[in-house]
Motif scaffolding. Structure first.
Motif, PDB file in Angstrom:
ATOM      1  N   UNK A  40      23.172  42.142  16.694  1.00  0.00           N
ATOM      2  CA  UNK A  40      21.772  42.302  16.314  1.00  0.00           C
ATOM      3  C   UNK A  40      20.831  41.743  17.374  1.00  0.00           C
ATOM      4  N   UNK A  41      21.178  40.581  17.916  1.00  0.00           N
ATOM      5  CA  UNK A  41      20.338  39.986  18.954  1.00  0.00           C
ATOM      6  C   UNK A  41      20.270  40.878  20.181  1.00  0.00           C
ATOM      7  N   UNK A  42      21.414  41.466  20.562  1.00  0.00           N
ATOM      8  CA  UNK A  42      21.443  42.353  21.720  1.00  0.00           C
ATOM      9  C   UNK A  42      20.567  43.583  21.493  1.00  0.00           C
ATOM     10  N   UNK A  43      20.635  44.141  20.312  1.00  0.00           N
ATOM     11  CA  UNK A  43      19.808  45.307  19.995  1.00  0.00           C
ATOM     12  C   UNK A  43      18.329  44.925  19.992  1.00  0.00           C
ATOM     13  N   UNK A  44      18.013  43.756  19.472  1.00  0.00           N
ATOM     14  CA  UNK A  44      16.627  43.286  19.506  1.00  0.00           C
ATOM     15  C   UNK A  44      16.115  43.188  20.941  1.00  0.00           C
ATOM     16  N   UNK A  45      17.022  42.899  21.871  1.00  0.00           N
ATOM     17  CA  UNK A  45      16.635  42.789  23.272  1.00  0.00           C
ATOM     18  C   UNK A  45      16.577  44.103  24.020  1.00  0.00           C
ATOM     19  N   UNK A  46      17.022  45.187  23.399  1.00  0.00           N
ATOM     20  CA  UNK A  46      16.894  46.490  24.056  1.00  0.00           C
ATOM     21  C   UNK A  46      18.180  47.192  24.401  1.00  0.00           C
ATOM     22  N   UNK A  47      19.317  46.727  23.902  1.00  0.00           N
ATOM     23  CA  UNK A  47      20.579  47.430  24.134  1.00  0.00           C
ATOM     24  C   UNK A  47      20.499  48.825  23.526  1.00  0.00           C
ATOM     25  N   UNK A 206      26.893  39.010  30.992  1.00  0.00           N
ATOM     26  CA  UNK A 206      25.481  38.860  31.332  1.00  0.00           C
ATOM     27  C   UNK A 206      24.594  38.835  30.096  1.00  0.00           C
ATOM     28  N   UNK A 207      25.092  39.378  28.996  1.00  0.00           N
ATOM     29  CA  UNK A 207      24.343  39.328  27.735  1.00  0.00           C
ATOM     30  C   UNK A 207      24.965  38.330  26.770  1.00  0.00           C
ATOM     31  N   UNK A 208      26.256  38.481  26.497  1.00  0.00           N
ATOM     32  CA  UNK A 208      26.845  37.752  25.374  1.00  0.00           C
ATOM     33  C   UNK A 208      27.308  36.334  25.699  1.00  0.00           C
ATOM     34  N   UNK A 209      27.279  35.959  26.974  1.00  0.00           N
ATOM     35  CA  UNK A 209      27.529  34.567  27.309  1.00  0.00           C
ATOM     36  C   UNK A 209      26.229  33.793  27.503  1.00  0.00           C
ATOM     37  N   UNK A 210      25.104  34.468  27.385  1.00  0.00           N
ATOM     38  CA  UNK A 210      23.805  33.819  27.560  1.00  0.00           C
ATOM     39  C   UNK A 210      23.462  32.956  26.348  1.00  0.00           C
ATOM     40  N   UNK A 211      22.667  31.930  26.577  1.00  0.00           N
ATOM     41  CA  UNK A 211      22.177  31.114  25.467  1.00  0.00           C
ATOM     42  C   UNK A 211      21.316  31.946  24.534  1.00  0.00           C
ATOM     43  N   UNK A 212      20.417  32.732  25.112  1.00  0.00           N
ATOM     44  CA  UNK A 212      19.520  33.598  24.343  1.00  0.00           C
ATOM     45  C   UNK A 212      19.921  35.042  24.622  1.00  0.00           C
ATOM     46  N   UNK A 213      20.706  35.608  23.721  1.00  0.00           N
ATOM     47  CA  UNK A 213      21.250  36.952  23.927  1.00  0.00           C
ATOM     48  C   UNK A 213      20.146  37.994  23.993  1.00  0.00           C
ATOM     49  N   UNK A 214      19.181  37.915  23.083  1.00  0.00           N
ATOM     50  CA  UNK A 214      18.103  38.902  23.060  1.00  0.00           C
ATOM     51  C   UNK A 214      17.291  38.861  24.350  1.00  0.00           C
ATOM     52  N   UNK A 215      16.985  37.671  24.842  1.00  0.00           N
ATOM     53  CA  UNK A 215      16.193  37.559  26.058  1.00  0.00           C
ATOM     54  C   UNK A 215      16.975  38.053  27.271  1.00  0.00           C
ATOM     55  N   UNK A 216      18.275  37.758  27.323  1.00  0.00           N
ATOM     56  CA  UNK A 216      19.098  38.252  28.429  1.00  0.00           C
ATOM     57  C   UNK A 216      19.125  39.775  28.437  1.00  0.00           C
ATOM     58  N   UNK A 217      19.271  40.380  27.257  1.00  0.00           N
ATOM     59  CA  UNK A 217      19.256  41.838  27.162  1.00  0.00           C
ATOM     60  C   UNK A 217      17.893  42.387  27.560  1.00  0.00           C
ATOM     61  N   UNK A 218      16.842  41.715  27.149  1.00  0.00           N
ATOM     62  CA  UNK A 218      15.480  42.176  27.456  1.00  0.00           C
ATOM     63  C   UNK A 218      15.230  42.212  28.969  1.00  0.00           C
ATOM     64  N   UNK A 219      15.685  41.190  29.654  1.00  0.00           N
ATOM     65  CA  UNK A 219      15.478  41.144  31.098  1.00  0.00           C
ATOM     66  C   UNK A 219      16.268  42.240  31.806  1.00  0.00           C
ATOM     67  N   UNK A 220      17.512  42.441  31.388  1.00  0.00           N
ATOM     68  CA  UNK A 220      18.328  43.488  32.007  1.00  0.00           C
ATOM     69  C   UNK A 220      17.748  44.871  31.730  1.00  0.00           C
ATOM     70  N   UNK A 221      17.309  45.090  30.497  1.00  0.00           N
ATOM     71  CA  UNK A 221      16.731  46.392  30.143  1.00  0.00           C
ATOM     72  C   UNK A 221      15.507  46.677  31.001  1.00  0.00           C
ATOM     73  N   UNK A 222      14.676  45.683  31.238  1.00  0.00           N
ATOM     74  CA  UNK A 222      13.491  45.881  32.061  1.00  0.00           C
ATOM     75  C   UNK A 222      13.868  46.271  33.482  1.00  0.00           C
ATOM     76  N   UNK A 223      14.893  45.616  34.027  1.00  0.00           N
ATOM     77  CA  UNK A 223      15.344  45.939  35.380  1.00  0.00           C
ATOM     78  C   UNK A 223      15.835  47.375  35.454  1.00  0.00           C
ATOM     79  N   UNK A 224      16.637  47.775  34.480  1.00  0.00           N
ATOM     80  CA  UNK A 224      17.174  49.139  34.472  1.00  0.00           C
ATOM     81  C   UNK A 224      16.057  50.158  34.320  1.00  0.00           C
ATOM     82  N   UNK A 225      15.154  49.931  33.377  1.00  0.00           N
ATOM     83  CA  UNK A 225      14.069  50.880  33.157  1.00  0.00           C
ATOM     84  C   UNK A 225      13.192  51.031  34.399  1.00  0.00           C
ATOM     85  N   UNK A 226      12.855  49.935  35.005  1.00  0.00           N
ATOM     86  CA  UNK A 226      12.015  49.998  36.201  1.00  0.00           C
ATOM     87  C   UNK A 226      12.751  50.653  37.361  1.00  0.00           C
ATOM     88  N   UNK A 227      14.046  50.421  37.473  1.00  0.00           N
ATOM     89  CA  UNK A 227      14.830  51.031  38.542  1.00  0.00           C
ATOM     90  C   UNK A 227      14.925  52.542  38.351  1.00  0.00           C
TER      91      UNK A 227
END
Length: 243
Positions: A40-47, A206-227
Motif C-alpha cells: 500500500x505504501x508503495x502504491x501511495x508513492x506512485x508504483x 530501492x523502495x522496500x528497504x527504505x525507511x519511508x517506502x512511499x517517499x522512496x517510490x515517489x522520488x523514483x517515480x518522479x525521476x522516471x516520469x521526467x526522464x
C-alpha cells in the motif's frame, strides 16, 4: 498510460501495461515489515505495477501472502503479479505472472491464466529478446542491468550498453513490446536506464528497504516520469505528472 501495443507474431494482442515504476515485493528485502502494508505504501508513492516474489516460502504461505497483498491493494488500480508461480497466481486471484527463461513457458502460462491475465518475461540477451516476439507476453523485463544484492544466482550485469542492445532487439522483432529494466536500479541510475531504452524500472531494495517506502517510490517515480518526458513520451504521463 504507456504507449499502445500492437499484435506480435503470435497474433496475441498484448494488454497495455504501465511499467514506469514496477516494484517487486520480496520478504527477504522487506526488513520484517508486513507485506500488505508495504504494498500500500508503495502504491501511495506512485508504483504502477506490483509483483510478489518469494523464493523460500511453501505453497500455502505463498498463496496466503498473495491473497493478503491482493486484498490490501484492491481497488487501487495497480495490478498484482506473481513471480514464477502460475498456480499461486490462480489460487490467489492475482492479475498475472512474471516468468523467467527457465520457468513455465509464456504460452503455457497464457493457456492456464487466460487472455485477460498479464504475462511478463525476463529477457537476458538479444537472442531471448528476438524470440520474445513469438511469445504471448505483455511486456519484457531486461536484466540484470547492474549488480544486485537481491538475487543470489544473478548473472553478470549487462550494463547500459547491454540494456540498449537487448531493448533494440526486442523492438526490432515485435511491433512494440513494452520494456522494463531490472537489477541494481535506484535514484542514481534510473534516468540513465530510461535513456538507454527502458520504459520503466523494476526495483526491490530501492523502495522496500527504505525507511519511508512511499517517499522512496515517489522520488523514483518522479525521476522516471521526467526522464520519459525528456525523451518526448509526454503521452505516457497524466497531466498532473507532467513537469
Amino acid at each position: 498510460m504507456p504507449p499502445s501495443t500492437t499484435i506480435q507474431e503470435t497474433g496475441f494482442p498484448p494488454r497495455p501495461v504501465d511499467l514506469r515504476l514496477y516494484a517487486i515485493l520480496d520478504p527477504e528485502r522487506a526488513r520484517g515489515r508486513p507485506l500488505p502494508d508495504l504494498a500500500l505504501a508503495a502504491i501511495d508513492g506512485g508504483v504502477t505495477l506490483l509483483q510478489y516474489r518469494d523464493k523460500y516460502a511453501d505453497t500455502r504461505r505463498l498463496v496466503a501472502n498473495a491473497r493478503a497483498i491482493r486484498e490490501a491493494v484492491a481497488g487501487r488500480g495497480v495490478p498484482l503479479l506473481i513471480n514464477d508461480r502460475i498456480d499461486v497466481a490462480l489460487a490467489a486471484g492475482a492479475d498475472g505472472v512474471h516468468v523467467g527463461q527457465d520457468d513455465m513457458t509464456p504460452a503455457d502460462a497464457r493457456r492456464l491464466l487466460g487472455g485477460e491475465a498479464i504475462v511478463g518475461l525476463t529477457l537476458n540477451n538479444v537472442e531471448e529478446a528476438a524470440a520474445a516476439a513469438r511469445e504471448p507476453i505483455d511486456y519484457g523485463c531486461i536484466g540484470g542491468v547492474f549488480a544486485t544484492s537481491s538475487k543470489t544466482d544473478a548473472k553478470p550485469p549487462i550494463g547500459l550498453d547491454g540494456l540498449a542492445a537487448v531493448a533494440a532487439a526486442a523492438r526490432g522483432h515485435a511491433a512494440h513490446l513494452p520494456i522494463a529494466a531490472i537489477s541494481g536500479i535506484d535514484e542514481t541510475n534510473a534516468a540513465a536506464v530510461i535513456a538507454a531504452g527502458a520504459e520503466g524500472v523494476s526495483v526491490i531494495s530501492a523502495i522496500f528497504m527504505a525507511d519511508d517506502v512511499a517517499e522512496a517510490a515517489r522520488r523514483l517515480r518522479a525521476i522516471v516520469d521526467h526522464s520519459l518526458a525528456a525523451l518526448g513520451h509526454q503521452g505516457d504521463l497524466t497531466p498532473e505528472d507532467r513537469p
